[in-house]
Design an enzyme around this catalytic site. Structure first.
Site, PDB file in Angstrom:
ATOM      1  N   TYR A 155       0.790  -1.207   0.161  1.00 59.36           N
ATOM      2  CA  TYR A 155      -0.002  -0.139   0.125  1.00 59.36           C
ATOM      3  C   TYR A 155       0.800   1.341   0.027  1.00 59.36           C
ATOM      4  O   TYR A 155       0.239   2.264  -0.049  1.00 59.36           O
ATOM      5  CB  TYR A 155      -0.884  -0.006   1.206  1.00 59.36           C
ATOM      6  CG  TYR A 155      -2.089  -0.771   1.126  1.00 59.36           C
ATOM      7  CD1 TYR A 155      -3.218  -0.430   0.586  1.00 59.36           C
ATOM      8  CD2 TYR A 155      -1.981  -2.319   1.226  1.00 59.36           C
ATOM      9  CE1 TYR A 155      -4.501  -1.291   0.544  1.00 59.36           C
ATOM     10  CE2 TYR A 155      -2.762  -3.396   1.063  1.00 59.36           C
ATOM     11  CZ  TYR A 155      -4.073  -2.751   0.562  1.00 59.36           C
ATOM     12  OH  TYR A 155      -5.337  -3.647   0.399  1.00 59.36           O
TER      13      TYR A 155
ATOM     14  N   LYS B 145       2.925 -14.075   6.123  1.00 57.55           N
ATOM     15  CA  LYS B 145       2.885 -14.758   5.203  1.00 57.55           C
ATOM     16  C   LYS B 145       4.897 -15.202   5.218  1.00 57.55           C
ATOM     17  O   LYS B 145       5.119 -15.341   4.195  1.00 57.55           O
ATOM     18  CB  LYS B 145       2.514 -14.520   3.758  1.00 57.55           C
ATOM     19  CG  LYS B 145       2.179 -15.781   2.758  1.00 57.55           C
ATOM     20  CD  LYS B 145       1.475 -16.975   2.950  1.00 57.55           C
ATOM     21  CE  LYS B 145       1.249 -17.791   1.999  1.00 57.55           C
ATOM     22  NZ  LYS B 145       0.840 -19.066   2.259  1.00 57.55           N
TER      23      LYS B 145
ATOM     24  N   ASP C  46      -3.021 -17.749   5.596  1.00 58.67           N
ATOM     25  CA  ASP C  46      -3.976 -18.188   4.409  1.00 58.67           C
ATOM     26  C   ASP C  46      -4.546 -19.422   5.692  1.00 58.67           C
ATOM     27  O   ASP C  46      -5.965 -19.779   5.611  1.00 58.67           O
ATOM     28  CB  ASP C  46      -3.141 -19.128   3.359  1.00 58.67           C
ATOM     29  CG  ASP C  46      -2.063 -19.760   3.812  1.00 58.67           C
ATOM     30  OD1 ASP C  46      -2.039 -21.127   3.548  1.00 58.67           O
ATOM     31  OD2 ASP C  46      -1.086 -19.087   4.200  1.00 58.67           O
TER      32      ASP C  46
ATOM     33  N   ASP D  83      -6.174  -6.186   5.179  1.00 54.37           N
ATOM     34  CA  ASP D  83      -7.463  -5.767   4.171  1.00 54.37           C
ATOM     35  C   ASP D  83      -8.409  -6.846   4.034  1.00 54.37           C
ATOM     36  O   ASP D  83      -9.592  -6.853   4.063  1.00 54.37           O
ATOM     37  CB  ASP D  83      -6.701  -5.318   3.179  1.00 54.37           C
ATOM     38  CG  ASP D  83      -7.715  -4.249   2.047  1.00 54.37           C
ATOM     39  OD1 ASP D  83      -8.840  -4.249   2.689  1.00 54.37           O
ATOM     40  OD2 ASP D  83      -7.387  -3.868   1.277  1.00 54.37           O
TER      41      ASP D  83
END
Length: 460
Positions: free
Chosen positions: A155, A225, A325, A349
Site C-alpha cells: 500500500y 505470510k 492463509d 485488508d
C-alpha cells in the site's frame, strides 16, 4: 476553503495521553454518494448518545471539512490542504465513504489521509450484534480486534507499470546488479516494492499489546505470510515477538514458552532435552546446532519460572503467530481462538472484510486510523460510496455509527459508546432495520436511513 471553527476547544495530547475538553472540536467529512444520508443520520445518533450519557455536560462541536467529490466541486481539489490542516490541528475526526478519483493524481483519498497523517494503525473491531443476519452458524463466536499496519507493505504505492521505461530500468537493475533470475516475463511485468520495517512493525505490535492488556484480551496473534516472504512478513513476525517480549515481558508469554512451562509443571523432573524433544517432534533428526538452539530456547523459557511459573503464565497475554492463509480458514472454523490480531497491510485488508462478512457484512463494520504517538485519529466508514443509492435515504448507516462509537471510546467517552452499541443491537433485535437486513430477516420492518437512526435514538 476558509474554516470557521465552531465554539469549542481543541483536543490535545501530552506524553501520549489525550486531553479531551467538554466541548471538543471534531472535524468531519460527510462523504460522497450515500455518505450524505449516512452522515446526517449518524450525527444525530452521536449527539443524542452524548447528551444521554452526560446530561448536557459534554457536547461535540462539529466542524465540516471537505474531501472527495464535494471538495472537488467546490475547490477543484480532491483533498484540500485546509482539510489536512484541520485534522492535524484538532487531532481526532471522522469521515464517511469517499470516491477514489479516476485518472492521475491521488490513487485513494483514504490512503492519502493515512499516509499524510502517518495513521499507522488501522483498527478494525469485529463483533456480532444479536439478530444480524449472518452466513455462518455461530457468528456470536466472532469477537476480534484487528491491528492492520496502515502505511507500509504494497500500500506504499511503490510500483511501475509494465512496459514503461521506469519498470524496464528497475528490472534491468534487478537482473544485472542483484542477479535476480526469477522474473518469468520481464518484458511484460509490472514491478512493485513491498517495504516492511522494524520501526513500523514495532509501533503496530506495541499498540496491539497495549490494547490487549487494557481491554483484558487473552491473546495476540501475529498474522503473516513469512513462510514465503521471509524477509518482509517473516521479519514482521520476528520483530513482533521481540518487541512483545522485550517491552512487556512481565505481561506476556509466547505460545512456545507456554508449552515449555506447561511441560515443566506437568513433570518437574523433566530434563531440558526432554522438554526440547516435546516441543520439537523432529528433534532427533536435527543437526547438533539445531538441537543446541532448541535446548537454549527451553532454558530461556525456564528462566521465566519466578514470574511465569506455577501456572502464572495462564493469566498473561498469549502471543503467537499464524500463517495468513490458515487464519482465513480458522477464523471460520475456530473463531474463539482469535482475540487481537496484528498483521501487515494487505493481510489486514483481506482479513477484516472476510470477518465482517461473518457478522453481517461491511455495512456495519467500523474502522479507525490512529497514530497513538501523536494522538491523530480518523474514524471512518469501511464501505464504499454506493452512488446509485445516493440521496435515497435507504442504506445502512451502521458502519459510520459504530465508527463514531469507536471515536467516542477513543476520546474516553465510553459511556456514550456503550449506549450506541447497545441501542443499535436492541433496534436490530426489534427487527427494525434498513433494506439490506430486512430482505434477509423474517418479519422485519424496513426503515429508511433516517428512520433507523431515529429508532436507535429511541433505544438509547
Amino acid at each position: 476553503m476558509p474554516l470557521n471553527p465552531p465554539s469549542g476547544e481543541k483536543i490535545s495530547i501530552t506524553r501520549g495521553a489525550l486531553s479531551v475538553p467538554s466541548h471538543p472540536i471534531v472535524p468531519y467529512v460527510e462523504g460522497d454518494g450515500t455518505g450524505r444520508d449516512i452522515w446526517r443520520a449518524s450525527q444525530r445518533v452521536f449527539d443524542a448518545a452524548v447528551e444521554k450519557a452526560f446530561g448536557g455536560k459534554r457536547k461535540i462541536a462539529w466542524l465540516e471539512v471537505l474531501a472527495g467529490e464535494k471538495a472537488f466541486n467546490q475547490t477543484k481539489e480532491w483533498l484540500p490542504a485546509e482539510t489536512l490542516d484541520a485534522f492535524r490541528t484538532y487531532l481526532v475526526g471522522i469521515k464517511g465513504p469517499l470516491t477514489t478519483p479516476i485518472g492521475g493524481g491521488i490513487r485513494s483519498l483514504n490512503v492519502a489521509l493515512r499516509q499524510e497523517l502517518d495513521l499507522y494503525v488501522c483498527l478494525r473491531p469485529v463483533r456480532y450484534f444479536k439478530g444480524v443476519p449472518s452466513p455462518v452458524k455461530r457468528p456470536e463466536d466472532v469477537d476480534m480486534v484487528i491491528f492492520r499496519e496502515n502505511t507500509e507493505d504494497i500500500y506504499a504505492g511503490i510500483e511501475w507499470a509494465a512496459g514503461t521505461p521506469e519498470a524496464q530500468k528497475v528490472i534491468a537493475w534487478l537482473q544485472s546488479e542483484m542477479k535476480v533470475k526469477k522474473i518469468r516475463f520481464p518484458e511484460t511485468s509490472g514491478i512493485g516494492i513491498k517495504p516492511v520495517s522494524r520501526e513500523g512493525t514495532e509501533r503496530l505490535v506495541r499498540a496491539a499489546v497495549r490494547y490487549a492488556l487494557d481491554f483484558k484480551r487473552k491473546s495476540l496473534t501475529l498474522v503473516h505470510k513469512g513462510n514465503i516472504m521471509k524477509f518482509t512478513e517473516g521479519a514482521f513476525r520476528d520483530w513482533g515477538y521481540a518487541l512483545a517480549t522485550r517491552e512487556f515481558r512481565a505481561e506476556v508469554v509466547t505460545e512456545r514458552e507456554s508449552w515449555i512451562l506447561a511441560n515443566r509443571e506437568k513433570d518437574a523432573s523433566t530434563t531440558v532435552e526432554a522438554n526440547a524433544r516435546a516441543i520439537e517432534p523432529g528433534y532427533d533428526l536435527m543437526t547438533g546446532d539445531q538441537k543446541g538452539k532448541a535446548r537454549k530456547e527451553v532454558e530461556t523459557a525456564l528462566a521465566l519460572l519466578p514470574t511465569h511459573g506455577d501456572g502464572k503464565w495462564k493469566s498473561k497475554v498469549l502471543v503467537r503467530d499464524a500463517i495468513a492463509d490458515i487464519v482465513l480458514q480458522q477464523v471460520l472454523t475456530r473463531p474463539k481462538d482469535f482475540e487481537v490480531i496484528a498483521t501487515p497491510n494487505l493481510n489486514g485488508d483481506y482479513l477484516s472484510d472476510a470477518l465482517a462478512a461473518q457478522v453481517g457484512g461491511i455495512g456495519i463494520a467500523p474502522g479507525g486510523n490512529i497514530n497513538y504517538a501523536t494522538g491523530h485519529a480518523i474514524f471512518e466508514a469501511t464501505h464504499g460510496t454506493a452512488p446509485k443509492y445516493a440521496d435515497l435515504d435507504k442504506v445502512n448507516p451502521g458502519s459510520v455509527i459504530l465508527s463514531g462509537g469507536m471515536m467516542l471510546r477513543y476520546l474516553g467517552w465510553g459511556e456514550a459508546a456503550d449506549r450506541i452499541e447497545s441501542a443499535l443491537e436492541k433496534t436490530i433485535g426489534q427487527k427494525r432495520v434498513t433494506y439490506d437486513f430486512e430482505r434477509q430477516m423474517e418479519g422485519a420492518r424496513v426503515l429508511k436511513t433516517s428512520e433507523f437512526a431515529s429508532a436507535i435514538i429511541e433505544n438509547l
